[in-house]
Write a protein that holds these residues in place. Sequence first.
Motif, PDB file in Angstrom:
ATOM      1  N   THR A  37       1.837  26.469  25.097  1.00  0.00           N
ATOM      2  CA  THR A  37       2.848  26.843  24.113  1.00  0.00           C
ATOM      3  C   THR A  37       2.606  26.238  22.737  1.00  0.00           C
ATOM      4  OG1 THR A  37       4.254  25.004  24.813  1.00  0.00           O
ATOM      5  CG2 THR A  37       4.603  27.135  25.900  1.00  0.00           C
ATOM      6  N   ASP A  38       1.517  25.517  22.561  1.00  0.00           N
ATOM      7  CA  ASP A  38       1.210  24.904  21.270  1.00  0.00           C
ATOM      8  C   ASP A  38       0.650  25.937  20.308  1.00  0.00           C
ATOM      9  OD1 ASP A  38       1.959  22.320  22.051  1.00  0.00           O
ATOM     10  OD2 ASP A  38       0.023  22.012  23.028  1.00  0.00           O
ATOM     11  N   PRO A  39       0.720  25.665  19.008  1.00  0.00           N
ATOM     12  CA  PRO A  39       0.128  26.603  18.030  1.00  0.00           C
ATOM     13  C   PRO A  39      -1.367  26.790  18.295  1.00  0.00           C
ATOM     14  CG  PRO A  39       1.409  24.890  16.927  1.00  0.00           C
ATOM     15  CD  PRO A  39       1.318  24.504  18.368  1.00  0.00           C
ATOM     16  N   ARG A  40      -1.820  28.014  18.067  1.00  0.00           N
ATOM     17  CA  ARG A  40      -3.244  28.333  18.210  1.00  0.00           C
ATOM     18  C   ARG A  40      -3.879  28.279  16.816  1.00  0.00           C
ATOM     19  NH1 ARG A  40      -0.640  32.584  20.884  1.00  0.00           N
ATOM     20  NH2 ARG A  40      -1.288  33.956  19.207  1.00  0.00           N
ATOM     21  N   VAL A  58      -2.985  28.954  11.534  1.00  0.00           N
ATOM     22  CA  VAL A  58      -2.314  29.238  12.800  1.00  0.00           C
ATOM     23  C   VAL A  58      -2.414  30.737  13.079  1.00  0.00           C
ATOM     24  CG1 VAL A  58      -0.123  29.199  14.051  1.00  0.00           C
ATOM     25  CG2 VAL A  58      -0.745  27.295  12.550  1.00  0.00           C
ATOM     26  N   VAL A  59      -2.915  31.082  14.263  1.00  0.00           N
ATOM     27  CA  VAL A  59      -3.023  32.474  14.696  1.00  0.00           C
ATOM     28  C   VAL A  59      -1.758  32.806  15.480  1.00  0.00           C
ATOM     29  CG1 VAL A  59      -4.346  34.146  16.041  1.00  0.00           C
ATOM     30  CG2 VAL A  59      -5.528  32.321  14.783  1.00  0.00           C
ATOM     31  N   LYS A  60      -0.906  33.667  14.909  1.00  0.00           N
ATOM     32  CA  LYS A  60       0.343  34.066  15.559  1.00  0.00           C
ATOM     33  C   LYS A  60       0.204  35.412  16.258  1.00  0.00           C
ATOM     34  CE  LYS A  60       3.086  31.546  12.218  1.00  0.00           C
ATOM     35  NZ  LYS A  60       3.968  31.628  11.064  1.00  0.00           N
ATOM     36  N   GLY A  61      -0.803  36.190  15.871  1.00  0.00           N
ATOM     37  CA  GLY A  61      -1.008  37.515  16.439  1.00  0.00           C
ATOM     38  C   GLY A  61      -1.738  37.442  17.770  1.00  0.00           C
ATOM     39  N   LEU A  62      -2.419  38.525  18.104  1.00  0.00           N
ATOM     40  CA  LEU A  62      -3.152  38.597  19.359  1.00  0.00           C
ATOM     41  C   LEU A  62      -4.331  37.639  19.349  1.00  0.00           C
ATOM     42  CD1 LEU A  62      -3.107  42.462  19.798  1.00  0.00           C
ATOM     43  CD2 LEU A  62      -1.710  40.772  20.993  1.00  0.00           C
TER      44      LEU A  62
END
Length: 172
Positions: A37-40, A58-62
């Motif tokens: 669940t951490d930021p990617r 930070v990658v929020k998309g796919l």
Amino acid sequence: KTWTYLPWRGISWGGFTYGAYMLNEKTIFVCDALGWTDPRYLWVTFDAGKTNINTGIVVKGLKSGMGCLGNNDIAFMGEWRTEDGGHTWKEMPANSVPGSLGCMGVLAVDMKRGTLFGANGNRLVYSTDKGLTWHQLANVGGSIGDIAYDNESGKIYVTAGYTLYTGYIDFN
């Protein structure tokens, strides 16, 4: 011929690494997180993994990396696009270019024409200008998880939720 282990964060077990894409024999990028669940974060290496750079993005998309047919400097990770081989990245949000719907992940490419196929929530989007602008091709019943494109038949497959959608693409 040869495989090399690349611990992006220096963690012996590897971490949570997704969507790896190799632009050339030395440039690789991924999104990586410390936990489920951490930021990617978007990571890049320009020396085949000797040094790994956390871009801070930070990658929020796919969690999907993809290149661009005919231009090895253009690539995508989630909602981010590079046109200089991974050195700088720009977001592809809706209306970043007037009329563009944006893209949250590039998942397939037409190997004959170079058309890119991506997702933005439940919208199947496409780009014919190497990811500068995105246009809606279809709206499906849930958030898109994956796309496959058959270059021979023009058939496209889209997964969203627990459903597989299929259709034919004809840009002529």
